[in-house]
Design an enzyme around this catalytic site. Sequence first.
Site, PDB file in Angstrom:
ATOM      1  CB  THR A   1      16.893  41.290  11.694  1.00 47.81           C
ATOM      2  OG1 THR A   1      15.817  42.030  11.135  1.00 47.81           O
ATOM      3  CG2 THR A   1      18.077  42.211  11.917  1.00 47.81           C
TER       4      THR A   1
ATOM      5  NE  ARG B   1      10.065  49.304   8.517  1.00 47.30           N
ATOM      6  CZ  ARG B   1      10.705  48.288   9.098  1.00 47.30           C
ATOM      7  NH1 ARG B   1      11.753  47.756   8.526  1.00 47.30           N
ATOM      8  NH2 ARG B   1      10.284  47.806  10.239  1.00 47.30           N
TER       9      ARG B   1
ATOM     10  N   GLY C   1      13.970  50.478   9.359  1.00 49.38           N
ATOM     11  CA  GLY C   1      13.637  49.751  10.586  1.00 49.38           C
ATOM     12  C   GLY C   1      14.590  50.076  11.712  1.00 49.38           C
ATOM     13  CG  ASP C   2      14.974  47.060  14.663  1.00 48.96           C
ATOM     14  OD1 ASP C   2      14.508  46.709  13.567  1.00 48.96           O
ATOM     15  OD2 ASP C   2      15.468  46.254  15.465  1.00 48.96           O
TER      16      ASP C   2
ATOM     17  N   GLY D   1      13.008  41.362  14.744  1.00 48.32           N
ATOM     18  CA  GLY D   1      11.561  41.480  14.922  1.00 48.32           C
ATOM     19  C   GLY D   1      11.055  42.804  14.402  1.00 48.32           C
TER      20      GLY D   1
ATOM     21  N   GLY E   1      10.635  46.208  13.674  1.00 43.63           N
ATOM     22  CA  GLY E   1      11.537  47.307  13.951  1.00 43.63           C
ATOM     23  C   GLY E   1      10.893  48.500  14.617  1.00 43.63           C
TER      24      GLY E   1
HETATM   25  N1  GLY Z   1      14.021  44.229  12.510  1.00 45.68           N
HETATM   26  C1  GLY Z   1      14.047  44.507  11.165  1.00 45.68           C
HETATM   27  C2  GLY Z   1      13.072  45.503  10.724  1.00 45.68           C
HETATM   28  O1  GLY Z   1      12.017  45.647  11.296  1.00 45.68           O
HETATM   29  O2  GLY Z   1      13.364  46.155   9.762  1.00 45.68           O
END
Ligand code: GLY
Length: 358
Positions: free
Chosen positions: A212, A240, A242-243, A264, A266
């Site tokens: 990312t 899905r 993520g963060d 990393g 998420g």
């Molecule tokens: N950090 C990106 C994700 O896990 O989607």
Amino acid sequence: MKKEISRRKFVVSTVGAGTGVLILPQLSAIQASGRANPIRPIIISSHSNETGRLAMEAGWEVLRAGGNAVDAVEKAANVIEDDPEDTSVGYGGLPNENGVVQLDASFMDGRTYSAGAVACLENFRHPSSVAKLVMQRTDHVLLVGAGALDFARAWGFPEENLLTDKARKIWLRWKEELSPDDDWGLPEHLQKIKQNESYYQDFPDIEHHYGTTNVLAIDVNGDIAGCTTTSGLSFKLNGRVGDSPIIGAGLYVDNEVGAAGATGRGEDVIKSCASYFMVLRMKEGIPPQKACEEALRMITDKYRKVNPDFYPSEKFVAINKAGEYGCATMKGERNPRMSVMSEKGFLRHEGIVAYPGK
Ligand code: GLY
């Protein structure tokens, strides 16, 4: 209300447009303009490769010319999103399990306490720019899937297939290696016979990844902005998130304190509200480097209670209002690196591995 355009502004922009030369106040001129403690603009990114450097240069051009942190961050993020070789961000990102590239991004503007984000956005290579417009042109924070797509279309972003040949081959190889019992890959009687695998030779190791990028900047007014952009976990389940588009997880900005971003896995970052945690720690006076390390420990301590050998693999970056910065990863053989650009020039900064040798 009709906007007033001063004659000076008109002349400047006309000359600029005619010659292709950007005529704007340069940093030294702004800094000489009477501030006792001039603010030192700076831009940083978790991306430490050559594209990261180019991104920092693009963002720095904006800051150097007196532009604001939001525009600098967007410019820099777009450079990384454009890189077809980068399989973790924007165009060329690895797809979900169905072979569809779905991008996530968030933006925060410290001046206004505004945030915008998009998740599962398909067909648009600059989710950071779409997130910026969610922040600036709506009173919502997060648009997802078809809604994000409609919004990007409405603003006229160009639509395209984001799946590059490279990403498609990696995805196909992943599918073929998923199981010897499904119908992907070689027929059973050929599986033990060495084949000429030239089709895949460039991609010997296929594993999930969740690279990312975070871009954080402080402009000449001391205002702070940040963006996190990603194609997310490779081969993720359809839908899905993520963060990266979750404010407080993948990104947080507080104009009075600083900013932090996460890359990393998420899921770990969402559960720990890691970026918010880092900014809160900086508010309490902890330096950015330490705040990154503490956030990693917070996550690891949770897992160690359940499985003492499990070390997740996040990487965090942070910057405070004074322009100090840091980065840390959970594990790894070499120190994590980040890109930094300021009036001192470009720098690849080395952070800390919180759990070396793991
Ligand atoms: N950090 C990106 C994700 O896990 O989607």
